[in-house]
Design a protein around this motif. Structure first.
Motif, short mmCIF file in Angstrom:
data_model
loop_
_atom_site.label_atom_id
_atom_site.label_comp_id
_atom_site.label_asym_id
_atom_site.label_seq_id
_atom_site.Cartn_x
_atom_site.Cartn_y
_atom_site.Cartn_z
N ASP A 144 0.82 -1.21 0.00
CA ASP A 144 0.00 0.00 0.00
C ASP A 144 0.85 1.26 0.00
O ASP A 144 0.53 2.24 -0.66
N ASN A 175 -4.70 5.05 4.90
CA ASN A 175 -4.40 3.74 5.47
C ASN A 175 -4.46 3.86 6.99
O ASN A 175 -4.10 4.89 7.55
N THR A 183 -4.16 1.74 10.99
CA THR A 183 -3.88 0.59 11.84
C THR A 183 -4.79 0.71 13.05
O THR A 183 -5.27 1.80 13.38
N ILE A 193 -0.88 -6.07 10.47
CA ILE A 193 -0.08 -5.25 9.55
C ILE A 193 0.98 -6.17 8.94
O ILE A 193 1.41 -7.13 9.58
N SER A 214 -0.83 2.05 18.22
CA SER A 214 -1.36 2.59 16.97
C SER A 214 -1.72 4.07 17.12
O SER A 214 -2.39 4.47 18.07
N LEU A 274 4.81 -1.63 3.44
CA LEU A 274 3.67 -1.82 4.33
C LEU A 274 2.45 -2.26 3.53
O LEU A 274 2.10 -1.64 2.53
N PHE A 303 -1.40 -2.84 4.60
CA PHE A 303 -2.36 -2.71 5.69
C PHE A 303 -3.41 -3.81 5.58
O PHE A 303 -3.63 -4.39 4.50
N ASP A 304 -4.08 -4.11 6.68
CA ASP A 304 -5.07 -5.17 6.74
C ASP A 304 -6.15 -4.95 5.68
O ASP A 304 -6.73 -3.86 5.59
N LYS A 320 -8.83 -1.85 5.12
CA LYS A 320 -8.81 -0.98 3.94
C LYS A 320 -10.21 -0.78 3.36
O LYS A 320 -10.58 0.32 2.98
#
Length: 195
Positions: free
Chosen positions: A102, A129, A131, A137, A149, A179, A181-182, A186
């Protein structure tokens, strides 16, 4: 799809620029098990095997990948985290990882905590983005749990096994990392930012 559980480290043995593309040759203990067209995550970046010779294989990164990841900064003799795509029916030991970075982040702190090492990273909030505490992550392809976070930073605690068997042992302050991100986070972020 990947899980973020690193199989092994690969050593970059050759880099060849061809127009806007970069061909990377990697020496690995899993090379004999690979095949042409197979997807492999390299520090979290999904790249396709285009050539195999002895204990080395070659992948190609296009301009989009070079612009948005750390692949363009890879150097000969450096090591990268490697993970092959997961097999249908295997356990999902990490979390759902696409191998699509990302953005990049910067390592801003490394703290030894008597048994684990805490790494802190910053990233750009303009890309929306996010967290969340105890969320997932992926840092350089490694599936991790978020702690501390904030809107522009997070930390991860690395156990000795992960530290010794991934490229985290070579990570230094100010280094840039990939990175991802989950994926669920997202989608939620996208949906809530469009309202």
């Amino acid at each position: 799809m990947f899980t973020g559980i690193i199989e092994t480290l690969g050593e970059i043995t050759n880099l060849v620029k061809e127009q806007e593309n970069l061909h990377l040759t990697i020496k690995s203990t899993i090379t004999s098990e690979l095949k042409i067209d197979q997807s492999i995550a390299h520090n979290g970046v999904c790249l396709t095997v285009v050539g195999i010779k002895d204990d080395e294989y070659t992948v190609t990164a296009i301009k989009e990948t070079l612009d948005k990841t750390t692949v363009g900064s890879f150097q000969i003799n450096s090591f990268v985290n490697l993970e092959r795509g997961m097999k249908l029916g295997d356990r999902l030991d990490g979390h759902i990882v696409q191998g699509h970075v990302d953005e990049t982040g910067t390592c801003t702190a490394i703290e030894n905590q008597n048994g684990s090492t805490v790494f802190t990273f910053t990233y750009y909030s303009e890309q929306n983005n996010i967290t969340i505490e105890k969320g997932s992550i992926t840092v350089n392809g490694v599936s991790l749990t978020v702690i501390n976070s904030t809107d522009t930073s997070f930390s991860v605690a690395i156990i000795p096994y992960t530290y010794n068997n991934t490229s985290f042992k070579n990570l230094a302050l100010t280094d840039t990392v990939n990175l991802e991100f989950d994926v669920i986070g997202k989608y939620v972020s996208r949906l809530t930012n469009n309202k």
